[in-house]
Design a protein around this motif. Structure first.
Motif, mmCIF file in Angstrom:
data_model
loop_
_atom_site.group_PDB
_atom_site.id
_atom_site.type_symbol
_atom_site.label_atom_id
_atom_site.label_comp_id
_atom_site.label_asym_id
_atom_site.label_seq_id
_atom_site.Cartn_x
_atom_site.Cartn_y
_atom_site.Cartn_z
ATOM 1 N N UNK A 61 40.612 -40.823 37.572
ATOM 2 C CA UNK A 61 40.585 -39.452 38.086
ATOM 3 C C UNK A 61 39.614 -38.601 37.272
ATOM 4 N N UNK A 62 39.179 -37.501 37.866
ATOM 5 C CA UNK A 62 38.285 -36.642 37.094
ATOM 6 C C UNK A 62 38.998 -36.134 35.855
ATOM 7 N N UNK A 89 29.065 -35.074 44.133
ATOM 8 C CA UNK A 89 29.501 -33.834 44.761
ATOM 9 C C UNK A 89 30.964 -33.574 44.430
ATOM 10 N N UNK A 90 31.276 -32.338 44.067
ATOM 11 C CA UNK A 90 32.620 -31.931 43.688
ATOM 12 C C UNK A 90 33.042 -30.736 44.527
ATOM 13 N N UNK A 91 34.323 -30.709 44.878
ATOM 14 C CA UNK A 91 34.902 -29.530 45.503
ATOM 15 C C UNK A 91 35.283 -28.597 44.354
ATOM 16 N N UNK A 92 34.781 -27.376 44.402
ATOM 17 C CA UNK A 92 34.963 -26.490 43.262
ATOM 18 C C UNK A 92 35.406 -25.107 43.716
ATOM 19 N N UNK A 93 36.222 -24.477 42.882
ATOM 20 C CA UNK A 93 36.591 -23.090 43.102
ATOM 21 C C UNK A 93 35.601 -22.236 42.336
ATOM 22 N N UNK A 94 34.975 -21.302 43.058
ATOM 23 C CA UNK A 94 33.962 -20.459 42.430
ATOM 24 C C UNK A 94 33.933 -19.125 43.165
ATOM 25 N N UNK A 111 43.119 -29.598 42.739
ATOM 26 C CA UNK A 111 42.374 -29.512 43.996
ATOM 27 C C UNK A 111 40.872 -29.683 43.802
ATOM 28 N N UNK A 112 40.412 -29.714 42.593
ATOM 29 C CA UNK A 112 38.988 -29.832 42.320
ATOM 30 C C UNK A 112 38.678 -29.264 40.961
ATOM 31 N N UNK A 113 37.465 -28.800 40.785
ATOM 32 C CA UNK A 113 37.087 -28.218 39.508
ATOM 33 C C UNK A 113 36.891 -26.725 39.669
ATOM 34 N N UNK A 114 37.048 -26.018 38.584
ATOM 35 C CA UNK A 114 36.788 -24.586 38.574
ATOM 36 C C UNK A 114 35.467 -24.367 37.859
#
Length: 119
Positions: A61-62, A89-94, A111-114
């Motif tokens: 996992x990441x 590619x990463x799903x990220x909160x930004x 849920x992803x990376x911040x």
């Protein structure tokens, strides 16, 4: 024109052909090779899919190892972004990110990376 057939359809069709051959509706010299071939393709797809699934689950996992890495926003919408970091590619909160912005990973979440915008 492309024709797409699912693996389940191949398995069901192969089973039906073998069953109809068994009950005498299709000649054995025709039914068993066709039905067996379709069932063999279905089993091959099933085995390859299960093996790929196991390999995917073994993937680590990441982790926090991506924290601090920089990437570029590819797409952004409603606080979420697709970010390319070191070719992945990463799903990220930004918040406030736009395509083309350079971002840095702050933390890894479920849920992803911040990420946050840099400069």
């Amino acid at each position: 024109m492309d024709i797409v057939v699912s693996a389940s359809t191949l398995g069901l069709l192969g089973g039906l052909v073998v069953l109809l051959t068994f009950f005498g509706r299709i000649p054995p010299w025709l039914g068993y090779p066709i039905g067996g071939g379709l069932l063999s393709i279905y089993v091959l797809i099933l085995v390859v899919g299960l093996k790929a699934s196991r390999e995917f689950k073994k993937r680590p996992p990441p982790t926090a190892s991506v924290v601090g890495k920089r990437g570029v926003v590819v797409e952004a919408e409603a606080g979420w972004a697709l970010v390319k970091i070191e070719g992945a590619y990463w799903k990220a909160y930004c918040s406030g990110c736009a395509p083309g912005d350079v971002v840095e990973v702050v933390r890894v979440g479920d849920a992803g990376v911040e990420v946050r915008r840099v400069g």
